[in-house]
Design an enzyme around this catalytic site. Structure first.
Site, PDB file in Angstrom:
ATOM      1  CG  ASP A   1      -9.436  -0.419   5.550  1.00 19.95           C
ATOM      2  OD1 ASP A   1      -9.062  -0.788   4.366  1.00 19.95           O
ATOM      3  OD2 ASP A   1      -8.623  -0.492   6.434  1.00 19.95           O
TER       4      ASP A   1
ATOM      5  CE  LYS B   1      -3.784  -2.516   2.276  1.00 18.95           C
ATOM      6  NZ  LYS B   1      -4.630  -2.673   3.465  1.00 18.95           N
TER       7      LYS B   1
ATOM      8  CD  GLN C   1      -3.150  -4.300   6.482  1.00 16.17           C
ATOM      9  OE1 GLN C   1      -3.635  -3.284   6.152  1.00 16.17           O
ATOM     10  NE2 GLN C   1      -3.664  -5.617   6.009  1.00 16.17           N
TER      11      GLN C   1
HETATM   12  N1  GUN Z   1      -6.284  -6.766   6.701  1.00 15.37           N
HETATM   13  C1  GUN Z   1      -6.672  -7.574   5.590  1.00 15.37           C
HETATM   14  N2  GUN Z   1      -7.210  -6.826   4.550  1.00 15.37           N
HETATM   15  C2  GUN Z   1      -7.385  -5.577   5.046  1.00 15.37           C
HETATM   16  C3  GUN Z   1      -8.098  -4.231   4.746  1.00 15.37           C
HETATM   17  O1  GUN Z   1      -8.291  -4.070   3.468  1.00 15.37           O
HETATM   18  N3  GUN Z   1      -7.908  -3.493   5.454  1.00 15.37           N
HETATM   19  C4  GUN Z   1      -7.262  -3.668   6.832  1.00 15.37           C
HETATM   20  N4  GUN Z   1      -7.091  -2.377   7.493  1.00 15.37           N
HETATM   21  N5  GUN Z   1      -6.927  -4.530   7.154  1.00 15.37           N
HETATM   22  C5  GUN Z   1      -6.885  -5.736   6.322  1.00 15.37           C
END
Ligand code: GUN
Length: 293
Positions: free
Chosen positions: A120, A53, A97
């Site tokens: 998110d 990311k 995350q």
């Molecule tokens: N863990 C796995 N996928 C995601 C996501 O799209 N966002 C977040 N914050 N954690 C994750």
């Protein structure tokens, strides 16, 4: 034989479109979009995802901030960090995350995030606004699927969409999105899950089949009708003696035999997966342009 829905290609295209837009914003002296990511502990998969990311932000000209916290961080400390990110005027959007260490309540943290910065789309306010068809941030995987359906101009109105899996991050939101009075949407939706008897009776009626249950090669050719559009969200890594790495990724759909009957299908890898980063970047751009709130 189905046409491939190429998520890798579309994700690259979207990122290039954003890069051009950010460059124009910079030239006009506008605010550069800024994404922050909070990573707690040392989960290997989470490190990889967050790393990807942050790198994507660099590639397209966004600012990014990675907040790394020790596994031992307390819930109270994390809530303070979240409060700081809510107040930081330069940060347009941020993610925490998941999964978090076991001693921290994920939901409590999610609910502390300012919905205006919830790129998110996990905050209950974001989920509610999605259900009401109000401007909001869609979660990464559903937003990615919506983009794929749009960019391949897949007709959805009046179709029967069957979703397998009711997770909060994929199945449930997809069932809401496909039923909305919008494009993509206007489907008659059947949401199937682990307690659904006679699953095949449902999947055989699907014009659009969205599979997100996390069981490799679960959907077989006898479960689908000719011309179905298949979106495979599954991604399971299994050992294989056919690859150099010794691993191979499997979707929830038995690809070759289902592709032979389908009109469109997403491959694994290279289908839905690569779209999730594009979604997050699109949400961050929206946040910086104040398009949602
Ligand atoms: N863990 C796995 N996928 C995601 C996501 O799209 N966002 C977040 N914050 N954690 C994750």
């Amino acid at each position: 034989m189905a046409e491939l829905i190429d998520g890798k290609k579309i994700s690259t295209l979207i990122q290039e479109e954003i890069r051009v837009e950010v460059s124009a914003i910079k030239n006009n002296g506008g605010k550069i979009p800024h994404l922050a990511a909070v990573l707690v502990g040392n989960d290997g998969a989470s490190e990889t995802y967050v790393g990807a990311k942050v790198k994507a932000c660099e590639n397209i000209g966004f600012k990014s901030t990675l907040v790394r916290l020790a596994e031992s961080t307390t819930e109270q400390e994390l809530l303070m960090i979240v409060e700081g990110l809510n107040k930081d005027a330069d940060i347009d959007g941020y993610i925490v995350q998941l999964p978090l260490p076991k001693h921290i309540n994920d939901q409590k943290i999610i609910e502390a995030i300012d919905p205006k910065k919830d790129v998110d789309g996990f905050h209950p306010q974001s989920v509610g606004r999605m259900a009401l068809n109000l401007p909001t941030y869609l979660p990464a995987t559903p937003f990615g699927i919506v983009q794929l359906l749009e960019r391949y101009k897949i007709e959805t109105a009046g179709k029967h969409c069957v979703v397998i899996g009711r997770s909060h991050i994929v199945g449930s939101p997809m069932s809401i999105l496909m039923a909305r009075n919008a494009y993509p949407g206007n489907c008659t939706v059947t949401l199937c899950h682990s307690r659904t008897p006679n699953l095949k009776e449902h999947t055989l009626k699907a014009d659009i089949l969205i599979v997100a249950l996390g069981k490799p090669e679960f959907v077989t050719a006898d479960m689908v009708k000719d011309g179905v559009v298949v979106v495979d969200v599954g991604i399971t890594r299994m050992t294989s003696d056919k690859t150099k790495s010794g691993f191979k990724l499997f979707g929830d759909v038995k690809f070759d035999e289902v592709a032979a009957k389908a009109s469109f299908i997403t491959p694994v890898p290279g289908g839905v997966g690569p779209m999730t980063i594009a979604s997050l970047l699109m949400n961050t751009l929206k946040a910086s342009k104040k398009e949602v709130y």
